[in-house]
Design an enzyme around this catalytic site. Structure first.
Site, PDB file in Angstrom:
ATOM      1  N   GLU A 199      36.927  37.687  36.985  1.00  0.00           N
ATOM      2  CA  GLU A 199      36.859  36.069  36.713  1.00  0.00           C
ATOM      3  C   GLU A 199      35.647  35.477  38.200  1.00  0.00           C
ATOM      4  O   GLU A 199      36.016  35.556  39.079  1.00  0.00           O
ATOM      5  CB  GLU A 199      38.194  35.155  37.911  1.00  0.00           C
ATOM      6  CG  GLU A 199      38.641  34.176  36.331  1.00  0.00           C
ATOM      7  CD  GLU A 199      40.053  33.742  36.187  1.00  0.00           C
ATOM      8  OE1 GLU A 199      40.750  32.765  35.906  1.00  0.00           O
ATOM      9  OE2 GLU A 199      40.545  34.190  37.880  1.00  0.00           O
ATOM     10  N   SER A 204      42.396  35.424  44.474  1.00  0.00           N
ATOM     11  CA  SER A 204      42.823  34.787  43.244  1.00  0.00           C
ATOM     12  C   SER A 204      43.324  33.734  42.989  1.00  0.00           C
ATOM     13  O   SER A 204      44.137  32.923  42.417  1.00  0.00           O
ATOM     14  CB  SER A 204      44.170  35.980  42.818  1.00  0.00           C
ATOM     15  OG  SER A 204      44.868  35.880  44.396  1.00  0.00           O
ATOM     16  N   HIS A 232      36.498  36.899  41.018  1.00  0.00           N
ATOM     17  CA  HIS A 232      38.047  37.637  41.213  1.00  0.00           C
ATOM     18  C   HIS A 232      38.405  38.774  39.943  1.00  0.00           C
ATOM     19  O   HIS A 232      38.656  39.057  38.507  1.00  0.00           O
ATOM     20  CB  HIS A 232      38.972  36.302  40.874  1.00  0.00           C
ATOM     21  CG  HIS A 232      40.126  36.364  39.926  1.00  0.00           C
ATOM     22  ND1 HIS A 232      41.441  36.036  39.478  1.00  0.00           N
ATOM     23  CD2 HIS A 232      41.192  37.815  41.097  1.00  0.00           C
ATOM     24  CE1 HIS A 232      42.464  36.965  39.475  1.00  0.00           C
ATOM     25  NE2 HIS A 232      42.435  37.870  40.638  1.00  0.00           N
TER      26      HIS A 232
END
Length: 302
Positions: free
Chosen positions: A170, A124, A158
């Protein structure tokens, strides 16, 4: 009928909340067989128990037929080594936010998993380019064909916590990531029932470059006595229609994870606005990590 992503078998390394969630949506929605690996037998058992509970809940709520739940569960198998995942078309790493650990894992992926498999990380905040760069064999030029072939397979995928609920993935490209890797990774995330947003490979990407300083600033407000815990969270719940306040959100994410990401932002930018709150550091020192440990800014009956 061909599948756009071409993923016929998935490997997932890490059976914590994130890895378990990724295995769940991959088996249920993408309908892909999943090989799940974790060094901890306890974590594997805990993860499989969570998957069983999630499937049973969906059946009881009428969101899923019992036969479909059984099929999804049958697609998830556990394996005891990375070598056992050698024939997967994609592997997703979902371990803690530690660059050295991730580099070591990806070197193992490159050595033990088929040479055309996509190597994805669920990080992340950590640079995808740094992870990809670790795979270049010693003595090989970074722009050479050997280096491009191995590092071009690395991508950031992500997922957000809790994975079965949150709709976003993501997608982050390393400098080295090939277009084919990006296209197939996007298609796979969509097959898992997710919407995809792309980000450049910068510290924290889009999501945590915005979210973590927000949480960190809320902790600083508490630390300085600007407002109480309850009033800080109430302000955002009732004044800004957030589903939960920043302190409670930090607890749900995990305060150790928040600190790790904030440190990555600070180190990666050298910008003082990303300096972690002293109170956040002390909470982690005390092992008050949030919901998962039973205590953070709030107390939880786990």
């Amino acid at each position: 009928m061909s599948i756009a992503h071409g993923i016929k078998r998935l490997g997932v390394l890490g059976a914590g909340q994130m890895g378990t969630g990724i295995a769940f949506v991959s088996a249920l929605h993408a309908k892909v067989p999943v090989l799940l690996h974790d060094k901890s037998a306890h974590q594997i058992s805990k993860g499989l128990s969570l998957i069983d509970k999630l499937l049973a809940k969906d059946v009881s709520k009428g969101r899923l037929q019992a036969s479909d739940a059984a099929d999804a569960r049958a697609r998830i198998q556990t394996v005891d080594s990375v070598e056992a995942m050698r024939d997967v078309d994609m592997v997703v790493e979902a371990v803690s936010e530690n660059l050295d650990l991730k580099r070591a894992i990806f070197r193992e992926f490159a050595a033990k998993i088929r040479p055309d498999a996509i190597l994805a990380t669920n990080t992340s905040s950590i640079s995808i380019t740094k992870i990809a760069g670790a795979l270049i064999p010693e003595g090989e030029p970074a722009a050479g064909e050997v280096a491009k072939a191995v590092s071009g397979r690395v991508v950031g995928l992500h997922f957000f916590n809790p994975v079965p609920v949150m709709k976003l993935v993501e997608l982050i490209s390393a400098v080295q990531t090939s277009q084919d890797t990006l296209d197939r990774s996007r298609a796979f995330a969509e097959a898992c029932g997710k919407e995809v947003a792309t980000s450049q490979d910068v510290p924290g990407f889009v999501s945590n470059a915005l979210l973590m300083p927000f949480i960190n600033e809320a902790i600083m407000c508490l630390e300085k006595g600007v407002a109480t815990r309850d009033d800080i969270d109430k302000t955002f719940r009732l004044g800004m229609a957030h589903p939960m306040g920043p302190l409670q959100l930090g607890d749900f994410i995990g305060l150790d994870t928040c600190l790790s990401i904030q440190q990555t932002l600070y180190k990666g930018t050298s910008d003082s606005k990303y300096r972690p709150s002293i109170l956040l550091e002390r909470m982690v020192d005390a092992q008050y990590l949030g919901k998962k440990s039973g205590r953070g800014f709030y107390e939880y009956n786990n």
